[in-house]
Design a protein around this motif. Structure first.
Motif, mmCIF file in Angstrom:
data_model
loop_
_atom_site.group_PDB
_atom_site.id
_atom_site.type_symbol
_atom_site.label_atom_id
_atom_site.label_comp_id
_atom_site.label_asym_id
_atom_site.label_seq_id
_atom_site.Cartn_x
_atom_site.Cartn_y
_atom_site.Cartn_z
ATOM 1 N N ALA A 1 50.328 36.651 29.549
ATOM 2 C CA ALA A 1 51.501 37.232 28.905
ATOM 3 C C ALA A 1 51.861 38.592 29.480
ATOM 4 O O ALA A 1 52.839 39.214 29.051
ATOM 5 C CB ALA A 1 51.265 37.356 27.403
ATOM 6 N N GLY A 2 51.065 39.077 30.446
ATOM 7 C CA GLY A 2 51.357 40.359 31.074
ATOM 8 C C GLY A 2 50.727 41.545 30.388
ATOM 9 O O GLY A 2 51.113 42.689 30.648
ATOM 10 N N THR A 3 49.728 41.311 29.522
ATOM 11 C CA THR A 3 49.066 42.384 28.783
ATOM 12 C C THR A 3 47.757 42.772 29.451
ATOM 13 O O THR A 3 46.974 41.906 29.850
ATOM 14 C CB THR A 3 48.776 41.938 27.336
ATOM 15 O OG1 THR A 3 50.005 41.578 26.705
ATOM 16 C CG2 THR A 3 48.123 43.050 26.536
ATOM 17 N N VAL A 4 47.519 44.075 29.561
ATOM 18 C CA VAL A 4 46.266 44.568 30.134
ATOM 19 C C VAL A 4 45.146 44.352 29.113
ATOM 20 O O VAL A 4 45.219 44.846 27.986
ATOM 21 C CB VAL A 4 46.357 46.064 30.492
ATOM 22 C CG1 VAL A 4 45.013 46.577 31.016
ATOM 23 C CG2 VAL A 4 47.462 46.302 31.520
ATOM 24 N N ARG A 5 44.128 43.616 29.492
ATOM 25 C CA ARG A 5 43.036 43.297 28.580
ATOM 26 C C ARG A 5 41.749 44.038 28.892
ATOM 27 O O ARG A 5 40.974 44.351 27.990
ATOM 28 C CB ARG A 5 42.765 41.784 28.611
ATOM 29 C CG ARG A 5 43.898 40.962 28.035
ATOM 30 C CD ARG A 5 44.145 41.338 26.586
ATOM 31 N NE ARG A 5 45.196 40.541 25.973
ATOM 32 C CZ ARG A 5 45.673 40.749 24.755
ATOM 33 N NH1 ARG A 5 45.194 41.755 24.039
ATOM 34 N NH2 ARG A 5 46.620 39.991 24.272
ATOM 35 N N ILE A 6 41.482 44.303 30.161
ATOM 36 C CA ILE A 6 40.240 44.970 30.563
ATOM 37 C C ILE A 6 40.562 45.926 31.702
ATOM 38 O O ILE A 6 41.391 45.619 32.561
ATOM 39 C CB ILE A 6 39.176 43.955 31.036
ATOM 40 C CG1 ILE A 6 38.830 42.964 29.920
ATOM 41 C CG2 ILE A 6 37.904 44.662 31.512
ATOM 42 C CD1 ILE A 6 37.957 41.806 30.369
ATOM 43 N N ALA A 7 39.924 47.081 31.691
ATOM 44 C CA ALA A 7 40.031 48.038 32.794
ATOM 45 C C ALA A 7 38.618 48.370 33.259
ATOM 46 O O ALA A 7 37.716 48.550 32.437
ATOM 47 C CB ALA A 7 40.750 49.302 32.348
ATOM 48 N N THR A 8 38.413 48.423 34.562
ATOM 49 C CA THR A 8 37.097 48.756 35.098
ATOM 50 C C THR A 8 37.212 49.808 36.182
ATOM 51 O O THR A 8 38.228 49.896 36.875
ATOM 52 C CB THR A 8 36.383 47.517 35.678
ATOM 53 O OG1 THR A 8 37.087 47.041 36.829
ATOM 54 C CG2 THR A 8 36.281 46.406 34.653
ATOM 55 N N VAL A 9 36.153 50.592 36.315
ATOM 56 C CA VAL A 9 36.063 51.609 37.362
ATOM 57 C C VAL A 9 34.710 51.478 38.035
ATOM 58 O O VAL A 9 33.691 51.306 37.364
ATOM 59 C CB VAL A 9 36.222 53.024 36.774
ATOM 60 C CG1 VAL A 9 35.904 54.082 37.823
ATOM 61 C CG2 VAL A 9 37.620 53.224 36.228
ATOM 62 N N GLY A 10 34.693 51.548 39.349
ATOM 63 C CA GLY A 10 33.436 51.475 40.070
ATOM 64 C C GLY A 10 33.024 50.048 40.380
ATOM 65 O O GLY A 10 33.701 49.084 40.023
ATOM 66 N N LEU A 11 31.905 49.913 41.043
ATOM 67 C CA LEU A 11 31.397 48.621 41.472
ATOM 68 C C LEU A 11 30.504 48.030 40.399
ATOM 69 O O LEU A 11 29.475 48.599 40.040
ATOM 70 C CB LEU A 11 30.609 48.775 42.778
ATOM 71 C CG LEU A 11 29.990 47.507 43.352
ATOM 72 C CD1 LEU A 11 31.078 46.523 43.762
ATOM 73 C CD2 LEU A 11 29.104 47.858 44.541
ATOM 74 N N GLY A 12 30.911 46.879 39.876
ATOM 75 C CA GLY A 12 30.084 46.169 38.907
ATOM 76 C C GLY A 12 29.241 45.133 39.624
ATOM 77 O O GLY A 12 28.542 45.423 40.575
ATOM 78 N N ASP A 13 29.321 43.881 39.168
ATOM 79 C CA ASP A 13 28.648 42.787 39.863
ATOM 80 C C ASP A 13 29.529 41.548 39.793
ATOM 81 O O ASP A 13 30.439 41.452 38.974
ATOM 82 C CB ASP A 13 27.265 42.520 39.262
ATOM 83 C CG ASP A 13 27.351 42.077 37.804
ATOM 84 O OD1 ASP A 13 27.629 40.884 37.559
ATOM 85 O OD2 ASP A 13 27.147 42.921 36.921
ATOM 86 N N ARG A 14 29.251 40.600 40.658
ATOM 87 C CA ARG A 14 30.121 39.443 40.797
ATOM 88 C C ARG A 14 30.210 38.625 39.513
ATOM 89 O O ARG A 14 31.288 38.168 39.132
ATOM 90 C CB ARG A 14 29.622 38.552 41.939
ATOM 91 C CG ARG A 14 30.570 37.403 42.272
ATOM 92 C CD ARG A 14 29.912 36.417 43.220
ATOM 93 N NE ARG A 14 30.835 35.394 43.667
ATOM 94 C CZ ARG A 14 31.206 34.339 42.938
ATOM 95 N NH1 ARG A 14 30.743 34.199 41.704
ATOM 96 N NH2 ARG A 14 32.051 33.438 43.431
#
Length: 213
Positions: A170-183
């Motif tokens: 629907a075009g809504t931002v659900r999650i924001a991340t910064v930096g390297l996480g994991d696959r």
């Protein structure tokens, strides 16, 4: 004696540089758990290490029209109805290079379900000429776009790279991340987006299939 001091100074400087680099790319300001997606299970705590708060969460993703590597305009609106991972990156960003092969594999795995990565470049002006060759070297199979000041400002980008926003159908931002996480974490976020809602109807297909009143 002076030579020994010089060697120790060089070692200390290198160590300090390594620490600074790690802080630059791994520090997560205001770290918190990822928001639950409506209609889907919330990722486990182990999957939330790089999720951050953002004023964009729960709001429509800011629109943009950016040029791709061939110079063609690409709009975020073109991907309405798809789950989109908007990833801000740069050629000099080492963590970005780590996660790009994940994106390539996940793009291939989930594209048929209505998913795409949009990679928005944030290189310095003098480095922009490196971007096409870098994209070929990394075998990127998703759209790569040149960012601009307006897009960066709209997404509050970027004190740290990589920075990513997960946008639902629907075009809504659900999650924001910064930096390297994991696959596995990245894939779990994508699956949550895809499961949170069914694909939106294709208005062109619907119109052509519906008989006139």
């Amino acid at each position: 004696m002076s030579r020994r001091i010089l060697v120790l100074a060089v070692v200390f400087a290198c160590f300090a540089l390594i620490l600074w680099s790690g802080y630059q790319h791994r520090y997560v300001p205001g770290s918190t758990s990822a928001p639950a997606l409506q209609g889907s299970a919330e990722p486990s705590a182990a999957q939330e290490t790089d999720a951050v708060t953002s004023p964009l969460l729960g709001k429509p993703a800011p629109g943009f029209i950016l040029r791709d590597l061939a110079g063609h305009p690409v709009s975020l609106a073109d991907y309405r109805g798809k789950a989109v991972l908007i990833n801000f990156w740069a050629t000099w960003c080492a963590p970005c290079q780590v996660e790009m092969p994940w994106f390539v594999a996940l793009q291939q795995k989930y594209a048929s379900q209505g998913f795409t990565v949009l990679g928005i470049d944030k290189d310095y002006p003098e480095d922009l000429s490196k971007v096409p060759g870098f994209a070929r070297k990394m075998n990127l199979n998703y759209p790569v776009l040149y960012g601009n000041a307006k897009a960066y400002a709209a997404y509050g980008c970027c004190d740290y790279l990589p920075t990513s926003y997960y946008v639902d159908r629907a075009g809504t931002v659900r999650i924001a991340t910064v930096g390297l996480g994991d696959r596995d974490t990245v894939e779990s976020y994508i699956r949550c987006l895809l499961q949170s809602s069914p694909p939106l109807p294709d208005t062109q297909s619907t119109a052509s299939a519906t008989p006139p009143g």
